[in-house]
Design a protein around this motif. Structure first.
Motif, PDB file in Angstrom:
ATOM      1  N   TRP A 138     -43.711  33.853 -48.989  1.00  0.00           N
ATOM      2  CA  TRP A 138     -43.155  34.303 -47.723  1.00  0.00           C
ATOM      3  C   TRP A 138     -44.222  34.682 -46.707  1.00  0.00           C
ATOM      4  CZ3 TRP A 138     -38.600  34.450 -45.231  1.00  0.00           C
ATOM      5  CH2 TRP A 138     -38.484  35.296 -44.130  1.00  0.00           C
ATOM      6  N   GLN A 139     -45.158  35.540 -47.076  1.00  0.00           N
ATOM      7  CA  GLN A 139     -46.111  36.070 -46.109  1.00  0.00           C
ATOM      8  C   GLN A 139     -46.966  34.970 -45.498  1.00  0.00           C
ATOM      9  OE1 GLN A 139     -48.060  39.579 -47.443  1.00  0.00           O
ATOM     10  NE2 GLN A 139     -49.549  39.639 -45.796  1.00  0.00           N
ATOM     11  N   SER A 140     -47.501  34.068 -46.325  1.00  0.00           N
ATOM     12  CA  SER A 140     -48.332  32.984 -45.791  1.00  0.00           C
ATOM     13  C   SER A 140     -47.492  32.020 -44.957  1.00  0.00           C
ATOM     14  CB  SER A 140     -49.015  32.237 -46.938  1.00  0.00           C
ATOM     15  OG  SER A 140     -48.053  31.675 -47.813  1.00  0.00           O
ATOM     16  N   TRP A 141     -46.237  31.781 -45.364  1.00  0.00           N
ATOM     17  CA  TRP A 141     -45.391  30.864 -44.608  1.00  0.00           C
ATOM     18  C   TRP A 141     -45.087  31.445 -43.222  1.00  0.00           C
ATOM     19  CZ3 TRP A 141     -40.837  30.445 -42.015  1.00  0.00           C
ATOM     20  CH2 TRP A 141     -40.302  29.189 -41.833  1.00  0.00           C
ATOM     21  N   GLU A 146     -45.598  31.720 -37.339  1.00  0.00           N
ATOM     22  CA  GLU A 146     -45.787  32.500 -36.115  1.00  0.00           C
ATOM     23  C   GLU A 146     -47.223  32.455 -35.609  1.00  0.00           C
ATOM     24  OE1 GLU A 146     -44.342  36.388 -37.017  1.00  0.00           O
ATOM     25  OE2 GLU A 146     -42.223  35.771 -37.000  1.00  0.00           O
ATOM     26  N   LYS A 147     -48.095  31.817 -36.360  1.00  0.00           N
ATOM     27  CA  LYS A 147     -49.502  31.640 -35.990  1.00  0.00           C
ATOM     28  C   LYS A 147     -50.175  32.979 -35.670  1.00  0.00           C
ATOM     29  CE  LYS A 147     -48.738  26.960 -34.290  1.00  0.00           C
ATOM     30  NZ  LYS A 147     -49.054  26.404 -35.605  1.00  0.00           N
ATOM     31  N   LYS A 148     -49.880  33.933 -36.518  1.00  0.00           N
ATOM     32  CA  LYS A 148     -50.562  35.226 -36.411  1.00  0.00           C
ATOM     33  C   LYS A 148     -50.500  35.917 -37.759  1.00  0.00           C
ATOM     34  CE  LYS A 148     -46.479  37.741 -34.762  1.00  0.00           C
ATOM     35  NZ  LYS A 148     -45.932  38.615 -33.699  1.00  0.00           N
ATOM     36  N   LYS A 149     -51.531  36.716 -37.995  1.00  0.00           N
ATOM     37  CA  LYS A 149     -51.609  37.410 -39.271  1.00  0.00           C
ATOM     38  C   LYS A 149     -51.148  38.844 -39.102  1.00  0.00           C
ATOM     39  CE  LYS A 149     -55.318  34.660 -41.340  1.00  0.00           C
ATOM     40  NZ  LYS A 149     -56.648  34.699 -41.986  1.00  0.00           N
TER      41      LYS A 149
END
Length: 617
Positions: free
Chosen positions: A301-304, A309-312
């Motif tokens: 989920w987190q990496s996807w 959203e192109k942000k960390k």
């Protein structure tokens, strides 16, 4: 006599003689009946003139020895056949009853039209049919009457026909014989009732059947595919649950791959992204997956999301998103679904004492081992510790991602076993001879033999050994023996022993013997769970579900735990037993609908037990 009277008498006699002479000229010669051939109708002779009495039957020839006498009759002007004239309805002496299939029917007696001035006589046949069963006639239904009822096999029906058309041994069917039912090979029923239509041939299987095949294949790999023996889950033989027919209601998506995982993750993201929550989509995507698939979605989920959203954003986990969009019972339910079963059981071990007892007494060796490994966090250190204690398989990050473990890790640096035993020792629970501590230690060892065909001789020996301990003065020895047998025997073995014990004891049932030995102690309560789960596992869970919803208010935490933990194991059988024995005439689905209010909470519970949920949203 006067001369005038004599003249009148002579005139009348002359008139009678003239009439007789005229009749004799018109009358044809009498034709005699010959012996009818077998299978041919009787031919009647000519009819007498109207108004004349029927002549007495005479023999055409003297009867021969051993033969039936041949009779002839004169055929009357009016038909005297047993069959009706063409175009006229059949007239019965007595109205026949409607044909009763499966029971013999009385022969129908037909009426013939009597001669003028004579009483009605039944039809007399010249010769009875040779070696023939009584013929049963029926009447075609008149207009407005009910037709003959079909659907059950019956003897061939014969209609009333003229004698010259129906031979004595000829059968006329009143209905077509039943055609044999079509058999569709290799078509299996889905679990939980309901057959497949004929269009579902061997080339199609539903998701429940495919899931069952995958589950059976996994059991063959883990347990060896049947049999018994003293072994644990590592390469042993047998089946994991007390009953071999256990089936879940949440099979998941077949042919799971990366593309499918991405699609489920995207749908889950859409259900929670933006203003508000799309509850229907959230329930739908969650219900599609089984627990293993949901954990994999939580892991990616987190990496996807960061890529989408192109942000960390640190700590942007799926569980955090669920907490932000949900609340109350719905939040607890969805958080439980996106944890591994091992981590969820470990969470309950630390939370509730009653749950601790139930979980340890009803879990397989593999489940107890997994929950002890999931007690650690998913960090490299926690993973390594789990691998050192419980096996190298927990180093596999693909099968056991970080989200498979507990999110908050171990408590006070202790293993689950150390934490539980120390906790209850300090609280004063483990007192006296330490029977409860002894029970929990053996359950944490997870060495229960796999289920399979039992050794009846060993079952008898164990039952006799327990019965002997009941007669001893030292109860602690009896308690130790009960704990030893109940933790070192398979569930199928314990179930067989429960059925045999009263025959051996002559006084106690196995449950009565435990109550006599342990009284109302927690150790006795734990052993009672093992015995009931071994003998009637589906009834055990059905009663627990009823208790969670019965009365004022619903015990939602218990309801969630029961449905989440059994949905992939034996919920098919549990919900059937619930409806038939514990639902007061209502199904489990109706109980859930009546005890829940929030639509995503209600809909998700219904989906987990394999029921229609869309109309509840």
């Amino acid at each position: 006599m006067y001369p005038g009277q004599q003249n009148r008498i002579r005139q009348q006699q002359q008139q009678i003689a003239q009439n007789q002479q005229r009749i004799a000229q018109q009358q044809q010669p009498v034709q005699y009946v010959q012996q009818p051939m077998q299978g041919q109708p009787v031919q009647y002779v000519q009819q007498p003139m109207q108004g004349q009495p029927q002549q007495q039957v005479v023999y055409a020839q003297p009867p021969q020895g051993g033969q039936q006498p041949v009779q002839y009759v004169q055929q009357p002007m009016q038909p005297q056949y047993a069959q009706p004239m063409q175009g006229q309805p059949v007239q019965y002496v007595q109205q026949p009853m409607q044909p009763q299939y499966g029971q013999p029917q009385q022969p129908v007696q037909y009426a013939r039209q009597p001669m003028q001035g004579q009483p009605q006589q039944p039809v007399q046949y010249v010769q009875q049919p040779v070696q023939q069963q009584p013929v049963q006639y029926v009447q075609q239904p008149m207009q407005g009457q009910q037709p003959v009822q079909y659907g059950q096999p019956q003897q061939p029906v014969q209609y009333a026909q003229p004698v010259q058309q129906v031979q004595p041994h000829q059968a006329v069917y009143g209905q077509q014989p039943k055609q044999p039912a079509m058999v569709y090979p290799n078509v299996a029923k889905p679990q939980g009732g309901g057959g497949l239509p004929p269009s579902y041939g061997a080339h199609k299987k539903n998701k429940y059947q495919l899931a069952d095949e995958a589950k059976l294949q996994e059991q063959k790999q883990n347990y060896g595919g049947g049999g018994g023996g003293n072994n644990n889950n590592k390469g042993g033989k047998g089946w994991p649950q007390p009953k071999q027919d256990a089936r879940g209601t949440n099979p998941g998506i077949q042919n799971w791959d990366t593309q499918t995982a991405n699609k489920c993750t995207e749908d889950l993201y859409k259900s929670m992204k933006g203003f508000g929550t799309n509850e229907r989509l959230l329930v739908d995507v969650t219900a599609r997956m089984n627990n293993t698939q949901r954990v994999k979605v939580a892991a990616m989920w987190q990496s996807w999301v960061q890529q989408k959203e192109k942000k960390k954003k640190k700590g942007d986990t799926l569980l955090k998103w669920l907490k932000g969009d949900l609340g109350g019972n719905a939040e607890d339910l969805f958080l439980a679904l996106y944890k591994s079963p091992a981590a969820y059981d470990a969470w309950w071990i630390n939370k509730d004492e009653n749950s601790l007892r139930e979980i340890l007494c009803t879990r397989t060796n593999e489940q107890i081992q997994d929950m002890q490994a999931a007690w650690f966090s998913g960090t490299p250190q926690g993973r390594n510790r789990a691998a050192e204690l419980y096996g190298d398989k927990y180093r596999d990050e693909n099968k056991y991602p970080s989200e498979w473990f507990r999110t908050n890790g171990i408590v006070q640096g202790k293993t689950m076993r150390e934490y539980v035993l120390n906790k209850y020792t300090k609280s004063g629970r483990f007192t006296g001879h330490g029977n409860e501590r002894q029970l929990y230690e053996k359950l944490f060892d997870a060495n229960r033999p796999a289920n399979g065909p039992v050794n009846q001789q060993q079952v008898k020996q164990d039952a006799e050994a327990l019965n002997r301990t009941l007669k001893q003065d030292k109860k602690h020895e009896a308690k130790s023996k009960f704990i030893e047998i109940f933790t070192a025997r398979s569930w199928t073995h314990i179930a067989a022993m429960s059925g045999m014990f009263q025959d051996i004891s002559k006084k106690w049932t196995l449950q009565g013997a435990m109550k006599h030995t342990f009284g109302s102690s927690d150790t006795g309560a734990a052993l009672a769970i093992i015995e009931e789960f071994a003998t009637q596992p589906y009834d055990y869970w059905a009663k627990k579900l009823r208790a969670a919803m019965k009365g004022l208010g619903t015990k939602d935490n218990t309801l969630i735990r029961l449905i989440v933990t059994r949905s992939e194991i034996d919920m098919q059988q549990v919900k059937q037993i619930f409806g038939s024995r514990y639902g007061d005439g209502k199904t489990l689905a109706k109980w859930i609908k009546g005890d829940t209010s929030k639509k995503e909470y209600r809909g998700m519970l219904l989906a987990l037990v394999g029921e229609e949920w869309q109309s509840s949203m």
